[in-house]
Design a protein around this motif. Sequence first.
Motif, short mmCIF file in Angstrom:
data_model
loop_
_atom_site.label_atom_id
_atom_site.label_comp_id
_atom_site.label_asym_id
_atom_site.label_seq_id
_atom_site.Cartn_x
_atom_site.Cartn_y
_atom_site.Cartn_z
N CYS A 67 0.75 -1.14 -0.03
CA CYS A 67 0.06 0.01 0.02
C CYS A 67 0.91 1.22 -0.13
O CYS A 67 1.92 1.25 0.45
N HIS A 68 0.27 2.60 -0.14
CA HIS A 68 0.97 3.76 -0.19
C HIS A 68 0.26 4.77 0.91
O HIS A 68 -0.82 4.55 0.92
N VAL A 69 1.19 5.55 1.31
CA VAL A 69 0.37 6.55 2.43
C VAL A 69 1.24 7.68 2.13
O VAL A 69 2.58 7.81 1.79
N ASP A 70 0.82 8.88 2.14
CA ASP A 70 1.30 10.31 2.25
C ASP A 70 1.46 10.74 3.61
O ASP A 70 0.48 10.94 4.40
N VAL A 71 2.54 11.31 4.08
CA VAL A 71 2.71 11.59 5.24
C VAL A 71 3.60 12.96 5.30
O VAL A 71 4.62 13.17 4.61
N GLU A 72 2.79 14.14 5.97
CA GLU A 72 3.81 15.03 6.24
C GLU A 72 4.04 15.22 7.76
O GLU A 72 3.11 15.13 8.58
N ARG A 73 5.33 15.43 7.88
CA ARG A 73 5.81 15.30 9.29
C ARG A 73 5.93 16.52 10.11
O ARG A 73 6.54 17.60 9.63
N ILE A 74 5.03 16.89 10.81
CA ILE A 74 4.50 18.00 11.66
C ILE A 74 5.16 17.97 13.03
O ILE A 74 4.86 16.83 13.90
N SER A 75 5.74 18.77 13.63
CA SER A 75 6.32 18.85 14.87
C SER A 75 5.16 18.86 16.07
O SER A 75 4.02 19.52 15.88
N LYS A 76 5.17 17.73 17.07
CA LYS A 76 4.38 17.71 17.99
C LYS A 76 4.35 18.54 18.93
O LYS A 76 3.31 18.91 19.70
N ARG A 77 5.52 19.26 19.26
CA ARG A 77 5.84 20.20 20.13
C ARG A 77 5.52 21.52 19.66
O ARG A 77 4.88 22.26 20.30
N LYS A 78 5.67 21.85 18.24
CA LYS A 78 5.17 23.04 17.58
C LYS A 78 4.39 22.77 16.40
O LYS A 78 5.02 22.45 15.46
N PRO A 79 3.03 22.74 16.78
CA PRO A 79 2.36 22.12 15.52
C PRO A 79 2.41 22.81 14.24
O PRO A 79 2.15 22.30 13.19
N GLY A 80 2.89 24.16 14.22
CA GLY A 80 3.08 24.84 12.93
C GLY A 80 4.26 24.48 12.22
O GLY A 80 4.47 24.96 11.05
N GLU A 81 5.39 23.81 12.78
CA GLU A 81 6.45 23.61 12.33
C GLU A 81 6.67 22.31 11.53
O GLU A 81 6.26 21.20 12.10
N THR A 82 7.21 22.30 10.46
CA THR A 82 7.22 21.08 9.55
C THR A 82 8.75 20.40 9.74
O THR A 82 9.76 21.35 9.56
N LEU A 83 8.93 19.17 9.76
CA LEU A 83 10.34 18.73 10.02
C LEU A 83 10.49 17.59 8.76
O LEU A 83 9.56 17.38 7.97
N PRO A 84 11.69 17.42 8.67
CA PRO A 84 12.22 16.63 7.62
C PRO A 84 11.68 15.19 7.70
O PRO A 84 11.08 14.74 8.78
N SER A 85 11.19 14.38 6.48
CA SER A 85 10.51 13.37 6.49
C SER A 85 11.16 12.15 7.19
O SER A 85 12.65 12.06 7.31
N HIS A 86 10.39 11.27 7.72
CA HIS A 86 11.24 10.10 8.67
C HIS A 86 11.96 9.14 7.61
O HIS A 86 11.44 9.08 6.63
N GLU A 87 12.88 8.54 7.91
CA GLU A 87 13.42 7.44 7.34
C GLU A 87 12.61 6.29 7.24
O GLU A 87 12.14 6.00 8.01
N PRO A 88 12.64 5.51 6.12
CA PRO A 88 11.97 4.20 5.81
C PRO A 88 12.06 3.38 7.06
O PRO A 88 11.02 2.85 7.78
N ALA A 89 13.11 3.19 7.80
CA ALA A 89 13.36 2.07 8.87
C ALA A 89 12.71 2.76 9.87
O ALA A 89 12.04 1.87 10.91
#
Length: 388
Positions: free
Chosen positions: A124-146
């Motif tokens: 399957c596929h999924v789209d993920v936008e990594r947003i900081s849980k501490r700072k909800p407006g801040e976008t972080l680099p994508s997680h590595e697959p592992a």
Amino acid sequence: MSDDDQSQPLTSDSSKHSLNQLPEDPSPERPQKISRVDEENDAAEEAGNDCNNEIKMHPNPRIQRYLIAIEYIGTRFAGAQQQSNCRTVVGVLEEAFHKFIGQPVSIFCSSRTDAGVHALSNVCHVDVERISKRKPGETLPSHEPAVVRKAVNHFLQKNEGDIMVIDVRCVPFDFHARYKAQERTYFYRLLSGPEPLSTFEKDRAWHVTEELDLLSMQRACQVLVGCHDFSSFRAAACQAKSPIRTLDELNVTEVVSSLHFPSIKEREQSNSLVEDSSASSLRSESEVSHVSSITCQGKIDGSNVEPSQIFGMRKSHRCFVVTARARSFLYHQVRLLVGVLKCVGTGELTVDDVERILKAKTVTAASPMASACGLYLGHVKYDLPSET
């Protein structure tokens, strides 16, 4: 749905994508090519025109699309596809992702297996936008697959533990798990013998009490493999535009049943192999391996069976695996094929009967459909882009 990769109506969530493949030359001199085009056209029409709009949209560079390979035991799932008020593969997986990234996601499967059907590897596929849980407006680099694999599995194991992510890969925004699939392989397990089915095999195979004739089943496969009108092997609810499919592989193999533990004789033979190989430096490792494989085959053929049944030891069943491989399948096609092959194996049908059923082009001519519990989605093949 168990083996209807391209043939059933899509929900609103899964109707946003289409194939990006050009049809092949529809010359009457190339019938197999025509069948491939029919299969592609079915998939494209079902996907809808919204796919083109999505691909034309400029993708959000902060969103990463992941391709996820999963394995699961289908017994406690009401199928793979999302359903209201039912436990499904997609529903459980979306819940795990939600807990991981802190926001809802939509997951799209390559194959929509039915209730009770298992998967060695569904994709399957999924789209993920990594947003900081501490700072909800801040976008972080994508997680590595592992990291995605480890984190999602952490939450999946807290939910019955009957599903696991086995691989993760980053793919381009327009890579669709379902419509980019080039080939699907299904396996079907049958256990033959009069003994009751083991607790360990419950809901994992179809128990056939009669003996099965392997050679007759293999001959029947030769009738069914290739490009055909499979109208006799699709359920009445199938909504594929064309019944033409190309079955690239269909065969039956007898194998050692799973959870096989060595008997006294097998352990003695194994020990003798080690002693013989140690005593003779002239004996190569490949020769020892060859003898070991013959010993294993002897167990399958019944030539290595214990002379008497030991109290407290269960008599094993003969295990047969039907392999079906194609680009796409009609609704319930694999289970209907297995139903006919089983009847050939028991002598209820002949190989000539199989040819008659195929030519009848109506599902009413086929034998009863095989149970869902013996079906496994084994592998989904892709032409994956190179990793950067």
